[in-house]
Design an enzyme around this catalytic site. Sequence first.
Site, PDB file in Angstrom:
ATOM      1  N   LYS A  25     -11.027  46.447   1.608  1.00 49.40           N
ATOM      2  CA  LYS A  25     -10.647  46.600   0.195  1.00 49.40           C
ATOM      3  C   LYS A  25      -9.884  47.902  -0.048  1.00 49.40           C
ATOM      4  CE  LYS A  25     -14.839  46.479  -1.612  1.00 49.40           C
ATOM      5  NZ  LYS A  25     -15.742  46.310  -0.453  1.00 49.40           N
ATOM      6  N   ARG A 100     -20.220  45.170  -9.224  1.00 55.39           N
ATOM      7  CA  ARG A 100     -21.068  44.867  -8.080  1.00 55.39           C
ATOM      8  C   ARG A 100     -22.210  43.953  -8.474  1.00 55.39           C
ATOM      9  NH1 ARG A 100     -19.502  49.270  -4.592  1.00 55.39           N
ATOM     10  NH2 ARG A 100     -20.503  49.112  -2.594  1.00 55.39           N
ATOM     11  N   ARG A 139     -16.720  53.352  12.129  1.00 56.41           N
ATOM     12  CA  ARG A 139     -15.827  54.212  11.343  1.00 56.41           C
ATOM     13  C   ARG A 139     -16.244  55.677  11.474  1.00 56.41           C
ATOM     14  NH1 ARG A 139     -15.854  52.125   5.459  1.00 56.41           N
ATOM     15  NH2 ARG A 139     -14.626  50.360   6.121  1.00 56.41           N
ATOM     16  N   ARG A 172     -20.474  58.828   8.346  1.00 54.60           N
ATOM     17  CA  ARG A 172     -21.155  58.926   7.047  1.00 54.60           C
ATOM     18  C   ARG A 172     -22.557  58.342   7.171  1.00 54.60           C
ATOM     19  NH1 ARG A 172     -17.002  56.058   3.117  1.00 54.60           N
ATOM     20  NH2 ARG A 172     -18.907  54.985   2.551  1.00 54.60           N
ATOM     21  N   ARG A 183     -27.068  47.771   2.957  1.00 55.95           N
ATOM     22  CA  ARG A 183     -25.939  47.564   2.031  1.00 55.95           C
ATOM     23  C   ARG A 183     -25.502  46.102   2.025  1.00 55.95           C
ATOM     24  NH1 ARG A 183     -21.584  51.737   3.918  1.00 55.95           N
ATOM     25  NH2 ARG A 183     -20.353  50.974   2.177  1.00 55.95           N
TER      26      ARG A 183
HETATM   27  P1  AMP Z   1     -18.649  51.792  -1.552  1.00 56.01           P
HETATM   28  O1  AMP Z   1     -17.827  52.882  -0.937  1.00 56.01           O
HETATM   29  O2  AMP Z   1     -17.911  51.013  -2.589  1.00 56.01           O
HETATM   30  O3  AMP Z   1     -19.311  50.898  -0.541  1.00 56.01           O
HETATM   31  O4  AMP Z   1     -19.825  52.525  -2.355  1.00 56.01           O
HETATM   32  C1  AMP Z   1     -20.730  53.368  -1.708  1.00 56.01           C
HETATM   33  C2  AMP Z   1     -22.032  53.398  -2.476  1.00 56.01           C
HETATM   34  O5  AMP Z   1     -21.819  53.885  -3.816  1.00 56.01           O
HETATM   35  C3  AMP Z   1     -22.699  52.044  -2.671  1.00 56.01           C
HETATM   36  O6  AMP Z   1     -23.471  51.638  -1.545  1.00 56.01           O
HETATM   37  C4  AMP Z   1     -23.549  52.292  -3.913  1.00 56.01           C
HETATM   38  O7  AMP Z   1     -24.698  53.029  -3.601  1.00 56.01           O
HETATM   39  C5  AMP Z   1     -22.651  53.200  -4.746  1.00 56.01           C
HETATM   40  N1  AMP Z   1     -21.773  52.412  -5.657  1.00 56.01           N
HETATM   41  C6  AMP Z   1     -20.421  52.285  -5.598  1.00 56.01           C
HETATM   42  N2  AMP Z   1     -19.972  51.498  -6.580  1.00 56.01           N
HETATM   43  C7  AMP Z   1     -21.057  51.119  -7.279  1.00 56.01           C
HETATM   44  C8  AMP Z   1     -21.259  50.259  -8.409  1.00 56.01           C
HETATM   45  N3  AMP Z   1     -20.237  49.626  -9.005  1.00 56.01           N
HETATM   46  N4  AMP Z   1     -22.522  50.107  -8.870  1.00 56.01           N
HETATM   47  C9  AMP Z   1     -23.564  50.707  -8.292  1.00 56.01           C
HETATM   48  N5  AMP Z   1     -23.454  51.505  -7.214  1.00 56.01           N
HETATM   49  C10 AMP Z   1     -22.218  51.712  -6.703  1.00 56.01           C
END
Ligand code: AMP
Length: 229
Positions: A25, A100, A139, A172, A183
Amino acid sequence: MHGFLEADEVNHLNIIFLGQQGSGKGEYAQRLKDKYNVAHISTGELLRDEIKKKSKIGLKVEKIINSGKLVSDEIITQMLKKRLQKADCKNGFILEGYPRTIKQAELLEDLLSSLGKKLDFVINLVVSDKMSIDRITNRRTCKKCGWVCNLKFIPPKKDGVCDKCGGELYQRKDEKPDVVKKRLDTYNAKTKPLIDYYKDMPFFRNVFVTSSKDLMKQKIFDIIESVKS
Ligand code: AMP
């Protein structure tokens, strides 16, 4: 097909990218941003910036993110609201990482309508669990400049060292295998139902992820042009 639209031919291009972790994405959102001069908004990045700054929000969310759970709707939606009002969203936005949950999809609808904006596309990047896990757990990110590589697919020239600035590469916390599993569980339970939520809407498209990045880019650009031209 008459070639790609130029940035000044696009009035607005408001897109959501759905797709599980590791579907690419972020990468494709960045490519669209460069092409159409729209904002790339990643809610994960917004949160990681807060953690880096050690802000009040950052301190609050760090543990939650590192455990693979979701941050509260309130925190994330407030952040998104502010971000959508910035000048670089004038031509449009590519939003990834939000919504989400179905609740967030409803909140987004209200938020966009309060800002006089509407969605043009929801693009769902479809990827297998195996590819997804392979991509995330391999990664590595540069501590200094943020460059991202993949030990399996795009390895660094020298082990543990950033190709761009010589900084140290690290994994990370939320990209370690046990957190990735958590996740993906969260994705399946809370985010996957969004596909059903959007799938009958005229602006919904599935894109099946292939290893050819050029082909992926072409598929996504074709979707945009098919409606805009
Ligand atoms: P991502 O990089 O999009 O996978 O986001 C990393 C982490 O940030 C996720 O595993 C969540 O803990 C938090 N996060 C990101 N976007 C959201 C969202 N829209 N709602 C809730 N938590 C989020």
